[in-house]
Design an enzyme around this catalytic site. Structure first.
Site, short mmCIF file in Angstrom:
data_model
loop_
_atom_site.label_atom_id
_atom_site.label_comp_id
_atom_site.label_asym_id
_atom_site.label_seq_id
_atom_site.Cartn_x
_atom_site.Cartn_y
_atom_site.Cartn_z
N GLU A 178 0.80 -1.23 0.00
CA GLU A 178 0.00 0.00 0.00
C GLU A 178 0.83 1.27 0.00
OE1 GLU A 178 -2.81 -0.27 3.19
OE2 GLU A 178 -3.91 -1.90 2.25
N GLU A 385 -5.68 -8.46 0.99
CA GLU A 385 -6.29 -8.04 2.26
C GLU A 385 -7.76 -7.77 2.03
OE1 GLU A 385 -4.48 -5.02 4.71
OE2 GLU A 385 -2.46 -5.60 4.08
C1 BG6 Z 1 -4.33 -2.17 5.68
C2 BG6 Z 1 -2.92 -2.45 6.16
O1 BG6 Z 1 -4.37 -0.95 5.07
O2 BG6 Z 1 -5.31 -2.12 6.66
C3 BG6 Z 1 -2.83 -3.31 7.41
O3 BG6 Z 1 -2.16 -3.02 5.13
C4 BG6 Z 1 -3.88 -2.85 8.40
O4 BG6 Z 1 -1.52 -3.23 7.93
C5 BG6 Z 1 -5.24 -3.02 7.76
O5 BG6 Z 1 -3.83 -3.51 9.63
C6 BG6 Z 1 -6.41 -2.71 8.67
O6 BG6 Z 1 -6.30 -1.42 9.19
P1 BG6 Z 1 -6.38 -1.17 10.77
O7 BG6 Z 1 -6.09 0.27 10.94
O8 BG6 Z 1 -7.74 -1.55 11.17
O9 BG6 Z 1 -5.35 -2.05 11.38
#
Ligand code: BG6
Length: 485
Positions: A178, A385
């Site tokens: 990202e 993700e």
């Molecule tokens: C993504 C990242 O953008 O979102 C992760 O690559 C991150 O590292 C995930 O944990 C979820 O976001 P958050 O802020 O809820 O942890």
């Protein structure tokens, strides 16, 4: 969301699958969010450690995280039990080269060899990210991180070391996680300037250097890893206009272009698209380039695009106030998400549910972005993700009934299947996250995993691993190659 069954088999729905035979069903994580052992095995401090320590009084930090550093064997056993075909994780650059560009740390190398060997023994394909938000802090001290070309050289060297070391065991590589989101978050880049223009100048220069680093890593992978496949993971953006007023539609397009598409175009074409160059010029922050950069940027051909997807956005047009003179520091600053372009204002989409943490849940948006990216670049895609962050509850008899996560994932997997039906070449789905880990902003209050990690914000408890209802559900999804959702 409706309450679904809470045991292993209830409420599964059987439907024809569109998932190809060797589809990579996976689960994801990142080093600083699971490993812990932040200064063990001679690891150096990272930007992620540094910033998490600043917040330690308020939330959990990287010192222990999910303690994967000590429990990786047990965790990989659980991955096997879950039936994962692949595991997407990141290596910590500072575990391998503690100060970023100095001596190689053999203990760090050994650690990742053990993890990778164990994954392979269990029949799980390692899918490795080189850099997930955790720049070695020494590079900040020495060069102000990505502001300097020294950091590009350091990354190029790190990538080469890793490819030579692990290239015979790992086929799939991801360069930056990202980049397009990371550069907009000052903390991740360690941007501390007080002046808004100076912050943007730095951001643009750092972004440019990361593009160079990406291109160099792609080239090195192709040279050093026989059959290796490499690509970026982007934070995808799918933006709806609040109304069908042309200005709102334009604003929605601009939001996608400025947040994600310029980045994909730069990876793909090796040059900024016109609208982005105009922004850089008008803002007076065109990055410094070097002789030979163009060839490097244009010569790198990524093999796939990884899509990270959580939610969609909705915007209305926001007229820029005050006007701006090209090259001048006074640029209209308006109330917009992380950026300053003065074209859009984020609004709530009344048609969508909002998670407890503010994400607008939208499975159809995933089908949309997969189609958009595939049609534009004609490269294979993978989701690395996707998930729902929630404050899961461990019951007295040791269960976690996360039916809301099952609902969320089921709908998003259906969207993947529909995208495949639309003709998208999607070769894997790897949700966030394999187990509970340190959320970027909410520590251990917000959980994403299939496996519950028994700790709280500050009480480490016994760190036991507990399979949630979603674990059993996802296992069945994998077993049936997506036929039973
Ligand atoms: C993504 C990242 O953008 O979102 C992760 O690559 C991150 O590292 C995930 O944990 C979820 O976001 P958050 O802020 O809820 O942890």
């Amino acid at each position: 969301m409706s309450k679904k069954g809470t045991d292993e088999t209830a409420d599964s729905v059987r439907r024809p699958t569109l998932f190809p035979e060797h589809f990579l069903w996976g689960a994801s994580s990142s080093a600083f969010q699971i490993e812990g052992g932040w200064d063990e095995g001679k690891k150096g401090m990272t930007v992620a450690d540094y910033n998490s320590f600043r917040r330690s009084g308020i939330q959990a930090d990287t010192r222990t995280a999910s303690d994967f550093y000590h429990r990786w064997r047990e965790d990989i056993g659980l991955m096997k039990e879950l039936g994962l075909k692949m595991y997407r994780f990141s290596m910590s650059w500072a575990r391998i080269i503690p100060d970023g560009d100095g001596d190689v740390n053999q203990e760090g190398i050994r650690f990742y060899h053990q993890v990778i060997d164990c994954l392979l023994e269990q029949g799980i394909q390692p899918f490795v990210t080189l850099y997930h938000f955790d720049l070695p802090y020494a590079l900040v001290e020495k060069y102000n991180g990505w502001e300097s070309r020294e950091c590009v050289a350091a990354f190029d060297r790190y990538a080469g070391i890793v490819f030579r070391e692990f290239g015979d065991k790992v086929a799939y590589w991801q360069v930056h996680n990202e980049q397009n989101l990371m550069v907009r978050v000052d903390e991740r880049m360690n941007i501390k300037a007080g002046d808004a223009w100076e912050c943007d100048r730095l951001r643009a220069q750092m972004d440019y250097h990361m593009f160079l680093a990406h291109a160099l890593a792609v080239k090195a992978c192709h040279e050093l890893v026989p059959g290796g496949r490499i690509g970026p993971a982007v934070s995808s953006t799918c933006t709806y206009p609040l109304t069908n007023r042309p200005e709102d539609v334009w604003a929605a397009r601009m939001n996608d272009w400025f947040k994600t598409d310029y980045c994909l175009d730069m990876y793909y074409d090796g040059e900024y698209p016109g609208y982005y160059m105009r922004y850089l010029e008008e803002r007076g922050i065109v990055p410094k380039t070097g002789a030979g950069d163009r060839e490097i940027l244009m010569g790198a051909r990524m093999d796939y695009i990884a899509v990270n997807y959580y939610r969609t956005l909705c915007v209305s047009y926001l007229p820029a106030t005050g006007g701006h003179v090209p090259g001048e520091r006074s640029f209209p600053v308006n109330e917009v998400d992380f950026d300053q372009y003065g074209y859009f204002r984020h609004v709530k989409n009344e048609y969508l549910e909002t998670s407890a943490y503010g994400a607008q849940i939208d499975p159809m948006g995933l089908r949309t972005v997969l189609n958009l990216y595939y049609r534009r670049y004609r490269l294979p895609l993978i989701v690395t993700e996707n998930g729902l962050g929630a404050g899961d509850v461990l019951t007295e008899n040791g269960k976690v009934h996360d039916y809301y996560r099952i609902d969320y994932l089921r709908q998003h997997i259906e969207a993947c299947s529909q995208a495949i039906g639309d003709g998208v070449d999607l070769f894997g789905y790897s949700p966030w996250s394999f187990m509970d880990l340190l959320s970027s902003h909410q520590g251990f209050r917000k959980r994403y995993g299939f496996v519950y990690v028994n700790r709280d914000e500050h009480d480490l408890k016994d760190l036991a691993r507990i399979k949630k209802d979603s674990f059993y559900w996802y296992r069945r999804v994998i077993e049936t190659n997506g036929r039973e959702l």
